[in-house]
Design a protein around this motif. Structure first.
Motif, PDB file in Angstrom:
ATOM      1  N   HIS A  49      34.186  41.397  36.855  1.00 57.11           N
ATOM      2  CA  HIS A  49      34.178  39.980  37.194  1.00 57.11           C
ATOM      3  C   HIS A  49      34.319  39.118  35.939  1.00 57.11           C
ATOM      4  O   HIS A  49      35.092  38.155  35.918  1.00 57.11           O
ATOM      5  N   LEU A  50      33.585  39.444  34.902  1.00 54.03           N
ATOM      6  CA  LEU A  50      33.653  38.667  33.659  1.00 54.03           C
ATOM      7  C   LEU A  50      35.002  38.827  32.965  1.00 54.03           C
ATOM      8  O   LEU A  50      35.459  37.923  32.266  1.00 54.03           O
ATOM      9  N   ALA A  51      35.653  39.981  33.171  1.00 55.47           N
ATOM     10  CA  ALA A  51      36.964  40.213  32.565  1.00 55.47           C
ATOM     11  C   ALA A  51      38.078  39.551  33.382  1.00 55.47           C
ATOM     12  O   ALA A  51      39.213  39.479  32.918  1.00 55.47           O
ATOM     13  N   GLY A  52      37.780  39.085  34.586  1.00 60.13           N
ATOM     14  CA  GLY A  52      38.770  38.422  35.420  1.00 60.13           C
ATOM     15  C   GLY A  52      39.589  39.373  36.256  1.00 60.13           C
ATOM     16  O   GLY A  52      40.579  38.977  36.860  1.00 60.13           O
ATOM     17  N   VAL A  53      39.205  40.623  36.330  1.00 60.23           N
ATOM     18  CA  VAL A  53      39.932  41.610  37.115  1.00 60.23           C
ATOM     19  C   VAL A  53      39.451  41.621  38.556  1.00 60.23           C
ATOM     20  O   VAL A  53      40.208  41.892  39.475  1.00 60.23           O
ATOM     21  N   GLY A  57      39.702  34.111  42.177  1.00 58.88           N
ATOM     22  CA  GLY A  57      40.711  33.715  41.203  1.00 58.88           C
ATOM     23  C   GLY A  57      41.406  34.870  40.535  1.00 58.88           C
ATOM     24  O   GLY A  57      42.172  34.668  39.594  1.00 58.88           O
ATOM     25  N   SER A  58      41.179  36.089  40.994  1.00 52.53           N
ATOM     26  CA  SER A  58      41.821  37.232  40.347  1.00 52.53           C
ATOM     27  C   SER A  58      43.185  37.544  40.934  1.00 52.53           C
ATOM     28  O   SER A  58      43.890  38.393  40.437  1.00 52.53           O
ATOM     29  N   HIS A  59      43.566  36.830  42.005  1.00 52.90           N
ATOM     30  CA  HIS A  59      44.864  37.095  42.638  1.00 52.90           C
ATOM     31  C   HIS A  59      45.958  36.430  41.852  1.00 52.90           C
ATOM     32  O   HIS A  59      45.972  35.314  41.544  1.00 52.90           O
TER      33      HIS A  59
END
Length: 59
Positions: A49-53, A57-59
C-alpha cells in the motif's frame, strides 16, 4: 508400609516430561504459526500500500 503411586505431575514416572510437553506443544505451535502468518500478511499489505502497488489509486 506400601509405596504410594507417583503423582502424575512429578518427573519420577516414565515419560511424564517429554510426552506431556509434546502433547501441549502442538496446538500452541499452530497458534503461533497462524499469528505469524497473519502478521506477515498485514505487513506485506502495508508495504504494498505504501509503495502504491496495492490499494486505492493503484489502477
Amino acid at each position: 508400609m506400601a509405596d504410594l503411586p507417583a503423582h502424575p505431575d512429578s518427573a519420577d514416572g516414565p515419560g511424564t516430561g517429554s510426552d506431556r510437553a509434546a502433547m501441549t506443544g502442538g496446538p500452541r505451535r499452530k497458534a503461533m504459526a497462524g499469528i505469524a502468518v497473519a502478521v506477515v500478511l498485514v505487513v506485506l499489505m502495508l508495504v504494498l500500500h505504501l509503495a502504491g502497488v496495492f490499494g486505492p489509486g493503484s489502477h
